[in-house]
Enzyme design. Structure first.
Site, short mmCIF file in Angstrom:
data_model
loop_
_atom_site.label_atom_id
_atom_site.label_comp_id
_atom_site.label_asym_id
_atom_site.label_seq_id
_atom_site.Cartn_x
_atom_site.Cartn_y
_atom_site.Cartn_z
N TYR A 69 119.74 33.67 63.76
CA TYR A 69 119.64 35.06 64.24
C TYR A 69 120.72 35.94 63.59
O TYR A 69 120.54 37.13 63.40
CB TYR A 69 119.71 35.09 65.77
CG TYR A 69 119.06 36.31 66.37
CD1 TYR A 69 117.71 36.57 66.16
CD2 TYR A 69 119.78 37.22 67.15
CE1 TYR A 69 117.10 37.69 66.71
CE2 TYR A 69 119.18 38.34 67.70
CZ TYR A 69 117.85 38.56 67.47
OH TYR A 69 117.26 39.67 68.02
N LYS A 124 122.58 43.19 67.92
CA LYS A 124 122.16 43.25 69.34
C LYS A 124 123.39 43.38 70.24
O LYS A 124 123.32 44.04 71.28
CB LYS A 124 121.35 42.00 69.73
CG LYS A 124 119.95 41.93 69.12
CD LYS A 124 119.06 43.08 69.51
CE LYS A 124 117.62 42.84 69.09
NZ LYS A 124 116.81 44.08 69.14
P1 NAD Z 1 107.49 44.23 65.96
O1 NAD Z 1 107.61 43.87 64.53
O2 NAD Z 1 106.15 44.31 66.54
O3 NAD Z 1 108.27 45.57 66.27
C1 NAD Z 1 109.38 46.01 65.52
C2 NAD Z 1 109.15 47.49 65.29
O4 NAD Z 1 110.29 48.07 64.64
C3 NAD Z 1 107.94 47.73 64.37
O5 NAD Z 1 107.02 48.58 65.03
C4 NAD Z 1 108.56 48.45 63.19
O6 NAD Z 1 107.69 49.42 62.65
C5 NAD Z 1 109.77 49.11 63.84
N1 NAD Z 1 110.75 49.55 62.86
C6 NAD Z 1 111.46 48.79 61.97
N2 NAD Z 1 112.19 49.61 61.16
C7 NAD Z 1 111.94 50.89 61.57
C8 NAD Z 1 112.36 52.18 61.13
N3 NAD Z 1 113.19 52.33 60.09
N4 NAD Z 1 111.89 53.28 61.78
C9 NAD Z 1 111.04 53.16 62.82
N5 NAD Z 1 110.58 51.98 63.28
C10 NAD Z 1 111.03 50.86 62.66
O7 NAD Z 1 108.38 43.12 66.73
P2 NAD Z 1 108.88 43.02 68.25
O8 NAD Z 1 109.27 41.60 68.41
O9 NAD Z 1 107.89 43.63 69.15
O10 NAD Z 1 110.22 43.87 68.24
C11 NAD Z 1 110.49 44.92 69.16
C12 NAD Z 1 111.92 44.80 69.68
O11 NAD Z 1 112.00 43.65 70.53
C13 NAD Z 1 112.98 44.58 68.61
O12 NAD Z 1 114.14 45.29 68.97
C14 NAD Z 1 113.26 43.10 68.68
O13 NAD Z 1 114.53 42.75 68.20
C15 NAD Z 1 113.16 42.92 70.18
N6 NAD Z 1 113.02 41.54 70.64
C16 NAD Z 1 112.05 40.73 70.16
C17 NAD Z 1 111.93 39.43 70.61
C18 NAD Z 1 110.87 38.51 70.07
O14 NAD Z 1 110.99 37.29 70.26
N7 NAD Z 1 109.83 39.02 69.44
C19 NAD Z 1 112.83 38.95 71.58
C20 NAD Z 1 113.81 39.81 72.07
C21 NAD Z 1 113.91 41.11 71.59
#
Ligand code: NAD
Length: 259
Positions: free
Chosen positions: A158, A165
């Site tokens: 990570y 984060k």
């Molecule tokens: P995802 O890829 O579906 O979403 C990530 C989003 O970030 C995408 O829609 C992308 O377009 C957007 N993004 C990236 N760069 C950008 C920019 N410059 N401008 C605007 N938008 C931008 O993946 P996800 O897992 O749904 O991620 C959403 C959040 O959840 C993130 O913060 C991620 O770290 C967090 N998260 C995810 C998990 C997991 O296991 N998937 C766990 C905990 C937290």
């Protein structure tokens, strides 16, 4: 829960596809009666977000491009939101990015540029969009972001995203302290691993699931509906006494020590 958010308007940032956590949040908020405004990263995402949003059957679909690395884009997006809907009651920030090569191997090899990029998109953007949303939140409301255990503990691969984060988690507390006097609450959900586009970039991510299913108190991983329903609670008046908090939606995995 049908009318929990009736008459309320929320901005959802970060839908890329139907697996996105932002989409799970959108569905829960929609089911609770909210009106949703979607921002997407740029033209590449427009069509897929448009198609998804149509499935909600909202009377009007609000879709606005917003690349969070660009201050002008943020300003324009929130001006457009103000013109189109006026007051908003909250914002879900579900955005993160780090280069794939920074999400494997050793953290000690993180480049200066990779470090800056991950922090810009994954942590600073919450500050920038909170600043832009504040003037539209004239009735107070709730800002929500997405974090992960890797900001509190070391999670293999990570790496720089964990450090970003940690900055995001601290930002939640500082923003909550600043915005509380406007009755704006700021919280984060720390989700357990979910298979999304962003998660695909993390080295050996699949092996985490087995551990979670075997060891988490609830003996399962979580999905976007688990996160979405907690988001609906955090957006609603039911959570009115909570701010600056990180709520784990991870089947209890974070409470474990060595086992
Ligand atoms: P995802 O890829 O579906 O979403 C990530 C989003 O970030 C995408 O829609 C992308 O377009 C957007 N993004 C990236 N760069 C950008 C920019 N410059 N401008 C605007 N938008 C931008 O993946 P996800 O897992 O749904 O991620 C959403 C959040 O959840 C993130 O913060 C991620 O770290 C967090 N998260 C995810 C998990 C997991 O296991 N998937 C766990 C905990 C937290």
């Amino acid at each position: 829960m049908k009318d929990l958010l009736a008459g309320k308007k929320f901005v959802i940032m970060g839908v890329a596809n139907k697996r996105s956590i932002a989409w799970g949040i959108a569905q829960s908020l929609h089911n609770a009666g909210a009106t949703l405004i979607f921002t997407y990263q740029g033209e590449r995402f427009k069509k897929s977000v448009e198609e998804l949003v149509e499935t909600l059957g909202q009377e009007t679909n609000y879709l606005i491009s917003c690349d969070v690395t660009n201050d002008e884009d943020i300003e324009q997006a929130f001006n457009q939101i103000k013109e189109q809907v006026g007051t908003i009651h909250g914002l879900a920030h579900c955005i993160a990015f780090a280069k794939k090569e920074e999400l494997e191997g050793e953290y000690v090899n993180t480049s200066r540029e990779g470090y800056a990029l991950a922090h810009d998109i994954s942590a600073y953007s919450l500050v920038a969009v909170s600043k832009a949303a504040k003037p539209l939140m004239t009735e107070g409301g709730s800002i929500l972001t997405m974090t992960y255990l890797g900001g509190e503990r070391v999670v293999t691969n990570y790496n720089v995203m964990g450090v970003a984060k940690a900055a995001l988690d601290a930002s939640v507390r500082y923003l909550a302290a600043d915005l509380g006097k406007y009755n704006i609450r700021v919280n984060a959900i720390s989700a357990g691993p979910i298979r999304t586009l962003a998660a695909k970039g993390i080295g050996d991510f699949n092996s985490i699931f087995k551990v979670i299913e075997e060891k988490a108190p609830l003996r399962r991983s979580v999905d976007t509906s688990d996160v979405g329903d907690t988001a609906a609670f955090l957006m609603s008046n039911m959570s009115r006494g909570i701010t600056g908090e990180i709520i784990h939606v991870d089947a209890g995995y974070n409470i474990l020590g060595l086992s």
